[in-house]
Write an enzyme that holds these catalytic residues in place. Structure first.
Site, PDB file in Angstrom:
ATOM      1  N   SER A 107       0.845  -1.185   0.000  1.00 55.34           N
ATOM      2  CA  SER A 107       0.000   0.000   0.000  1.00 55.34           C
ATOM      3  C   SER A 107       0.891   1.250   0.000  1.00 55.34           C
ATOM      4  CB  SER A 107      -0.882  -0.032   1.241  1.00 55.34           C
ATOM      5  OG  SER A 107      -1.593   1.156   1.290  1.00 55.34           O
ATOM      6  N   GLY A 108       0.577   2.175  -0.899  1.00 55.01           N
ATOM      7  CA  GLY A 108       1.346   3.417  -0.975  1.00 55.01           C
ATOM      8  C   GLY A 108       2.570   3.313  -1.858  1.00 55.01           C
ATOM      9  N   THR A 112      -1.777   2.374  -7.790  1.00 53.64           N
ATOM     10  CA  THR A 112      -2.901   3.056  -8.429  1.00 53.64           C
ATOM     11  C   THR A 112      -2.397   4.113  -9.412  1.00 53.64           C
ATOM     12  OG1 THR A 112      -4.110   2.646  -6.412  1.00 53.64           O
ATOM     13  CG2 THR A 112      -5.068   4.215  -7.941  1.00 53.64           C
ATOM     14  N   ASN A 157      -0.661   5.553   3.166  1.00 55.78           N
ATOM     15  CA  ASN A 157      -1.000   6.219   1.917  1.00 55.78           C
ATOM     16  C   ASN A 157      -2.237   7.067   2.154  1.00 55.78           C
ATOM     17  OD1 ASN A 157      -1.622   6.973  -0.658  1.00 55.78           O
ATOM     18  ND2 ASN A 157      -1.689   4.889  -1.511  1.00 55.78           N
ATOM     19  N   SER A 160      -5.220   5.505  -0.163  1.00 56.12           N
ATOM     20  CA  SER A 160      -4.965   4.074  -0.302  1.00 56.12           C
ATOM     21  C   SER A 160      -6.205   3.371  -0.819  1.00 56.12           C
ATOM     22  CB  SER A 160      -4.565   3.515   1.063  1.00 56.12           C
ATOM     23  OG  SER A 160      -4.375   2.137   0.943  1.00 56.12           O
ATOM     24  N   SER A 161      -6.000   2.552  -1.850  1.00 58.84           N
ATOM     25  CA  SER A 161      -7.149   1.805  -2.371  1.00 58.84           C
ATOM     26  C   SER A 161      -7.409   0.672  -1.396  1.00 58.84           C
ATOM     27  CB  SER A 161      -6.841   1.218  -3.735  1.00 58.84           C
ATOM     28  OG  SER A 161      -5.997   2.067  -4.451  1.00 58.84           O
ATOM     29  N   GLY A 387      -0.405  -5.722  -2.686  1.00 57.26           N
ATOM     30  CA  GLY A 387       0.694  -6.687  -2.676  1.00 57.26           C
ATOM     31  C   GLY A 387       0.715  -7.393  -1.329  1.00 57.26           C
ATOM     32  N   GLU A 389       1.065  -8.221   2.285  1.00 54.87           N
ATOM     33  CA  GLU A 389       1.021  -7.351   3.459  1.00 54.87           C
ATOM     34  C   GLU A 389       1.563  -8.139   4.630  1.00 54.87           C
ATOM     35  OE1 GLU A 389      -2.644  -5.393   4.272  1.00 54.87           O
ATOM     36  OE2 GLU A 389      -2.423  -4.054   2.567  1.00 54.87           O
TER      37      GLU A 389
HETATM   38  N1  LIG Z   1       4.978   7.827 -10.226  1.00 55.32           N
HETATM   39  C1  LIG Z   1       4.702   8.640  -9.220  1.00 55.32           C
HETATM   40  N2  LIG Z   1       5.100   9.908  -9.252  1.00 55.32           N
HETATM   41  C2  LIG Z   1       4.823  10.746  -8.270  1.00 55.32           C
HETATM   42  N3  LIG Z   1       4.166  10.397  -7.145  1.00 55.32           N
HETATM   43  C3  LIG Z   1       3.738   9.127  -7.011  1.00 55.32           C
HETATM   44  C4  LIG Z   1       3.967   8.204  -8.069  1.00 55.32           C
HETATM   45  N4  LIG Z   1       3.437   7.037  -7.673  1.00 55.32           N
HETATM   46  C5  LIG Z   1       2.882   7.253  -6.441  1.00 55.32           C
HETATM   47  N5  LIG Z   1       3.065   8.505  -6.066  1.00 55.32           N
HETATM   48  C6  LIG Z   1       2.618   9.103  -4.780  1.00 55.32           C
HETATM   49  O1  LIG Z   1       2.352   8.087  -3.871  1.00 55.32           O
HETATM   50  C7  LIG Z   1       1.022   8.131  -3.377  1.00 55.32           C
HETATM   51  C8  LIG Z   1       0.491   6.723  -3.227  1.00 55.32           C
HETATM   52  O2  LIG Z   1       0.347   6.115  -4.483  1.00 55.32           O
HETATM   53  P1  LIG Z   1      -0.779   5.041  -4.782  1.00 55.32           P
HETATM   54  O3  LIG Z   1      -0.699   4.739  -6.211  1.00 55.32           O
HETATM   55  O4  LIG Z   1      -2.074   5.513  -4.290  1.00 55.32           O
HETATM   56  O5  LIG Z   1      -0.323   3.834  -3.956  1.00 55.32           O
HETATM   57  P2  LIG Z   1      -0.990   2.417  -3.867  1.00 55.32           P
HETATM   58  O6  LIG Z   1      -2.106   2.399  -4.857  1.00 55.32           O
HETATM   59  O7  LIG Z   1       0.072   1.482  -4.214  1.00 55.32           O
HETATM   60  O8  LIG Z   1      -1.454   2.264  -2.487  1.00 55.32           O
HETATM   61  C9  LIG Z   1       0.270   8.866  -4.421  1.00 55.32           C
HETATM   62  O9  LIG Z   1      -0.814   9.550  -3.828  1.00 55.32           O
HETATM   63  C10 LIG Z   1       1.317   9.841  -4.941  1.00 55.32           C
HETATM   64  O10 LIG Z   1       1.370  10.965  -4.144  1.00 55.32           O
HETATM   65 MG   LIG Z   2      -3.982   2.086  -4.615  1.00 51.90          MG
END
Ligand SMILES: Nc1ncnc2c1ncn2[C@@H]1O[C@H](COP(=O)(O)OP(=O)(O)O)[C@@H](O)[C@H]1O
Ligand SMILES: [Mg+2]
Length: 1081
Positions: A107-108, A112, A157, A160-161, A387, A389
């Site tokens: 997560s984070g 996404t 995050n 976070s989804s 992924g 956890e």
């Molecule tokens: N490629 C990227 N460039 C800039 N910031 C990113 C990038 N990927 C993630 N982030 C930052 O990380 C935070 C968490 O990403 P997210 O995709 O929501 O994580 P996950 O879905 O894996 O939990 C996002 O809100 C963003 O601020």
């Molecule tokens: Mg996510």
């Protein structure tokens, strides 16, 4: 020319972990860190992309970047998520292979974000057009909706989804998107009722309360204050950098774009509001007679409002919170609920309500975005799933177990697909298959999902088993059945291996996942797996007068009472993972492995232990190993030859033959050991990265030499081209100058020529002109002459016909007429024939002036002639005399005018007839021209005595009047002169010549009445005689008369009137005789 680049160019660390030498965890991390520090967040493991979350926006997602990666080969540019997206999209479009993009990570870690990047890249490069754009927009806008309901702020995050998401994007044969299908997995519904410290509920609750209008809130019976709701943790209700109100508008907008109706949106919000209300319902115990505590609702206001929102009957719901009906074998047993059970029921309802709403949303979105056409689609699936956890200290529960199971399955599929692909490639390329040593996690999957003795199966068994079922009984079961499994660890298992393992508590079991060991606490496993919602509640929900709620609780329909237990959560999940896996298996996988560099959401921090941990559980090292199991590196012959051809003289600079032969020559030449590589059909396979680096190193050295060579050649070329340019310029300048000079010269010559030419031409022209003029003149002359000649001839011939003569004729005629008229007029107006008539008619025309005057003159002459012609000779003589008289006396003697009228008779006496004068007449033998009586003045007294006066041709005869006796006969020759006065008297003196015979008696002084006639005749006769001198006539008032000897002066004076009219003559003295003449009146 397209520049051929390679991943190997300008590499920071190694871009592809497969090439890592030596391959250890340390070098792996070091490489990641090195690249991360240089902002290279992407690294490959073969075709897998490792993505490190930069936690800040990097300038690598611009439209320019999209263009850069568009249609390029995967290994051509430095690692990027776009390269993977491009590869996937192109093989989908061009090779008709369905694709899936598997994004995993903690997560984070950026899963996404990665999935959004992939989608936006595909949206940017695929077709365009109104319809396509609408589809794209709908697909992209489904994200904010799902994120609002499925995402929450967590410690790791802010966004976070809290659900797994798999989205199939469907394309047509051209690669244009047609639509999509979304599947969701395991929403973390426990979050609805309780959030861990530092985290908050799903975004939508906060967004609704902050962003909705007062009006909307009122309709939903909500208040803006978060603290009013039990389900909303106040801990981190507001998240910095998250604008809930704005996001609410975004969500509503996105819902609209995706196709939600206004009433649908309203229903959704009502359900959200109902969940919040539900949380506020509290219970209190009420003692019953049987000694049991029964729960009662404390404050019914919230319940009431909630029932109003959902359209349920309050009493029904109230009852459902107090009693539980269990049906067994057609028998209904109702038991009361205690407070704890009531709270459990309430939370279960809230969780179910929310998670079912979420599932409904996904279904609803699918309804909007699913492809319309029924033709075969190409599909690209994007899996954004949690992924592995692993919480420290055994905080892992049922959710983690499920999630890790899912990841285990994904790893399985990865291994399968990767190896299968590897194998296929070897077969395709004709490479001998060498057995690949790798860890296959199928055994772990089996431990979990085996239908007979898998953990999930046993959990289900426990849940369905009658009798008391607790988490502990479940653990006991595991301990007996799985004890032998090499990946299962438990303190109480039969195997005493872990008896003394204090890191393994009693209420836990541990599984050695492929990514590491995970300790699970059994607490809650049974409950969560059961996911129980009391039937009374679902039935109460079904009864609600709310369209959406009814749909969400179909099992509440009393008609379809199903005594069978609903499938357990584990079972459901296993099934859906199964479908997912079989779905993915048909597709070409593309992996994105997301890694979180630190726990602080901070940029630039690379926490090695954290990354190491993730790398382990993501199985990245496994990835590399599997990838390197056969040959670490492979490359098609053409690019390989292109890249390394400078390393061998035979292939540099151009290899004429087939690329493969070139590569063979190259490899032999470089003396690379034969076991280090194999020749495939289209690729060379290099077993060890070392070999590749050896080639790269060589290439680098060679490039330096080549650079020098290029430099040399370039400098030479530059100088030469500069020289050539100069030369060319010189030629240009010279040619321009020459041109200019020649132009000048030419212009001068041209000018001179023109001048000469113009003169010559002028001269020639003038000459010609002259000739022509002359010729023309001649021609004209000839023509004129001819014309005249012809004219004359013609005129001559035709004159009579010509009008031209008419003028003349008319003129003549007119003139004639005028003259005729003139003459006739003149004739009628002629004056009298008297010559003295002076009258003459006026002339009618001035042009007749001359003629008129001339005619007058002629007429006058003619008239005179006529007049004259009537005269006889005698009369003529008379007039001649008269004329002479006039000549003599006119204007000289005052008497003359009175004499004009008197005719000159001559013979007044008729002598011949008078007998008295017979004698006298005979004495005068000549013809008497004049006979009259005169007075002879006496000299003495001046008295007069009458006398006859006769005049013949030769003599003047004086005779006595009475007797006729001749008194004097004077020949005319003796007469000297005659004198007379100027006055009216008739006195005259005949003067005789001195010495003549007649003069003796002296001169005669006579007076006559016919003085004028007498003197005229006298003068006439004397003048006619040729032999005589002319007789002088003196007309004076004083003259001398010779009387004998004396000369007497006769003086004439004006007589005074007293003397009367008669003339008187008196002798004054001897010498003077005075004649007084009366004044003529
Ligand atoms: N490629 C990227 N460039 C800039 N910031 C990113 C990038 N990927 C993630 N982030 C930052 O990380 C935070 C968490 O990403 P997210 O995709 O929501 O994580 P996950 O879905 O894996 O939990 C996002 O809100 C963003 O601020
Ligand atoms: Mg996510």
């Amino acid at each position: 020319m397209e520049v051929k680049t390679s991943l190997l160019d300008n590499m920071i660390g190694v871009g592809d972990m497969v090439l890592l030498e030596p391959l250890t965890e340390d070098s792996f991390l070091e490489n990641l860190k090195k690249r991360f520090d240089h902002n290279e967040i992407y690294t490959y493991i073969g075709s897998v992309v490792i993505s490190l979350n930069p936690y800040r926006s990097l300038p690598i997602y611009t439209p320019d970047k999209v263009e850069e990666y568009r249609n390029r080969n995967f290994y051509e540019l430095s690692p990027h998520i776009y390269a993977l997206a491009d590869e996937a999209y192109r093989s989908l479009r061009d090779q008709d292979k369905d694709q899936c993009i598997l994004i995993t990570g903690e997560s984070g870690a950026g899963k996404t974000e990665a999935s959004k990047l992939v989608m936006s890249y595909v949206a940017a490069v695929c077709g365009k057009g109104q319809e396509v754009n609408k589809v794209k927009e709908q697909l992209l806008q489904s994200n904010p909706v799902l994120e609002a309901f499925g995402n929450a702020k967590t410690v790791r995050n802010d966004n976070s989804s809290r659900f797994g998401k798999y989205m199939d994007i469907e394309f047509d044969f051209k690669g244009d998107p047609l639509g999509g299908v979304i599947s969701n997995y395991l929403l973390e519904k426990s979050r609805v009722v309780k959030q861990p410290r530092g985290e908050r509920n799903f975004h939508i609750f906060y967004q609704l309360l902050s962003g909705a209008s007062d009006d909307t809130l009122k309709k939903l019976k909500l208040e803006r204050d978060f603290s009013k709701y039990n389900y909303l943790s106040l801990d981190s209700a507001t998240v910095s950098g998250l604008d809930d109100a704005a996001n609410f508008r975004t969500v509503r907008n996105a819902m609209q774009i995706v196709g939600f109706m206004e009433d649908e949106m309203q229903s959704v919000l009502e359900l959200v509001a109902a969940v919040l209300k539900l949380g506020n319902i509290e219970f209190k115990p009420e003692s019953r007679c049987n000694g049991m505590d029964e729960s009662r609702i404390k404050d019914k206001n919230d319940l009431k409002e909630m029932c109003e929102l959902l359209g349920t009957e309050q009493s029904v719901l109230e009852r459902a919170f107090s009693y539980r009906t269990v049906e067994a074998k057609m028998e209904k047993v109702s038991t009361t609920l205690n407070v704890a059970q009531a709270y459990y029921a309430r939370d279960a309802l809230a969780k179910n309500l929310y998670s079912r709403l979420f599932s409904w949303l996904v279904t609803r979105i699918n309804g909007s975005i699913k492809a319309q056409a029924k033709t075969r689609h190409k599909v690209m699936g994007v899996l954004d799933i949690y992924g592995f956890e692993i919480f420290e200290e055994g905080d892992n529960s049922f959710e983690q177990f499920i999630i890790n199971y899912c990841n285990e399955k994904l790893q399985q599929i990865f291994i399968e697909l990767t190896l299968r692909e590897e194998q296929e490639e070897y077969i395709r390329e004709g490479i001998e298959w060498t057995n690949i040593e790798y860890f296959n996690n199928a055994v772990i999957c089996d431990l979990i999902e085996n239908n007979q003795n898998g953990i999930l199966a046993m959990l289900d068994e426990e849940c369905l088993r009658p009798g008391t079922v607790t988490d502990e009984t479940f653990l006991d079961k595991l301990n007996t059945i799985c004890a032998d499994h090499q990946h299962f660890e438990s303190r109480l298992s039969k195997n005493s291996k872990f008896l003394n393992d204090h890191s393994l508590p009693h209420n836990c079991f541990r599984i050695q996942h492929y990514a590491g060991k995970v300790l699970y606490r059994v607490e809650g496993f049974v409950d969560k797996n059961n996911d129980l919602l009391y039937r009374d509640l679902s039935q109460a929900m079904y009864k609600a007068n709310h369209s959406l709620i009814k749909q969400l609780f179909p099992e509440g329909n009393p008609v379809k009472v199903n005594l069978k237990r609903p499938p357990t959560a584990g079972f459901q999940f296993k099934a859906s993972v199964g479908t997912l896996m079989s779905n993915l298996q048909t597709k070409n996988p593309n992996y994105i492995r997301c890694i979180k560099p630190n726990d602080k959401k901070a940029s630039h921090i690379f926490n090695e232990s954290l990354v190491c941990h993730q790398a382990r559980y993501l199985g990245l090292m496994e990835n590399v190993r599997v990838r390197r199991a056969g040959y670490a590196f492979r490359q098609a012959y053409e690019p390989c030859l292109e890249r390394y051809k400078m390393l061998c003289k035979n292939t540099w600079p151009h290899w004429k033959g087939p690329a493969r032969q070139g590569v063979e020559v190259l490899m032999t030449n470089l003396q690379v050991p034969a076991e280090e590589y194999s020749y495939g059909r289209s690729k060379i396979f290099i077993r060890n990265p070392r070999t590749l680096f050896f080639l790269e190193e060589k290439r680098k050295q060679c490039l330096e030499d080549l650079a020098t060579l290029i430099q040399k050649i370039y400098r030479g070329w530059k100088c030469r081209s500069h020289f050539l340019l100069l030369k060319k310029s010189q030629i240009v300048v010279a040619s321009w100058y020459r041109r200019y000079a020649q132009q000048k010269k030419y212009q001068k010559i041209k000018h001179s020529t023109t001048v000469v030419q113009s003169y010559t031409r002028g001269w020639q022209a003038r000459k010609l002109l002259r000739e022509l003029k002359y010729q023309k003149k001649c021609e004209e002359a000839v023509t004129t002459i001819a014309a005249f000649w012809h004219g004359t001839q013609v005129r001559r011939e035709y004159r009579k016909f010509f009008r031209a003569n008419a003028g003349k004729k008319i003129y003549n005629f007119t003139i004639q007429r005028i003259m005729q008229k003139y003459f006739l007029g003149l004739k009628s107006k002629l004056p009298s024939m008297s010559p003295i008539d002076k009258t003459w008619p006026a002339r009618p025309y001035s042009f007749l002036d001359g003629v008129h005057a001339e005619l007058r003159r002629i007429f006058h002459l003619w008239r005179c002639k006529k007049y004259r012609s009537q005269f006889t000779e005698e009369k003529k003589a008379v007039y001649e005399e008269k004329l002479e008289a006039s000549e003599l006396f006119k204007d000289k003697k005052a008497l003359y005018p009175s004499s004009v009228r008197q005719p000159f008779k001559g013979d007044y006496l008729e002598i011949s007839k008078n007998p008295k004068y017979q004698k006298l007449s005979s004495a005068v033998d000549e013809k008497i021209l004049l006979a009259d009586v005169v007075n002879k003045i006496n000299r003495a007294n001046g008295k007069g005595s009458p006398r006859l006066f006769l005049l013949t041709k030769k003599n003047v005869v004086l005779a006595d009047q009475k007797t006729g006796q001749l008194k004097a006969n004077v020949p005319l020759t003796d007469l000297a002169s005659v004198s007379t006065s100027t006055q009216t008297d008739g006195f005259f003196a005949l003067k005789l010549k001195e010495g003549s015979a007649s003069a003796i008696k002296g001169d005669f002084l006579l007076s006559s009445d016919h003085l004028i006639e007498m003197i005229t005749k006298l003068h006439r006769i004397s003048s006619m005689a040729a032999d005589r001198e002319k007789l002088n006539i003196d007309i004076l008032d004083e003259f001398l008369v010779q009387f004998k000897q004396d000369k007497v002066c006769v003086k004439f004076i004006q007589g005074s009137p007293k003397n009367g009219n008669s003339v008187s003559c008196k002798r004054k003295n001897n010498r003077l005789l005075e004649v007084s003449v009366p004044a003529s009146s």
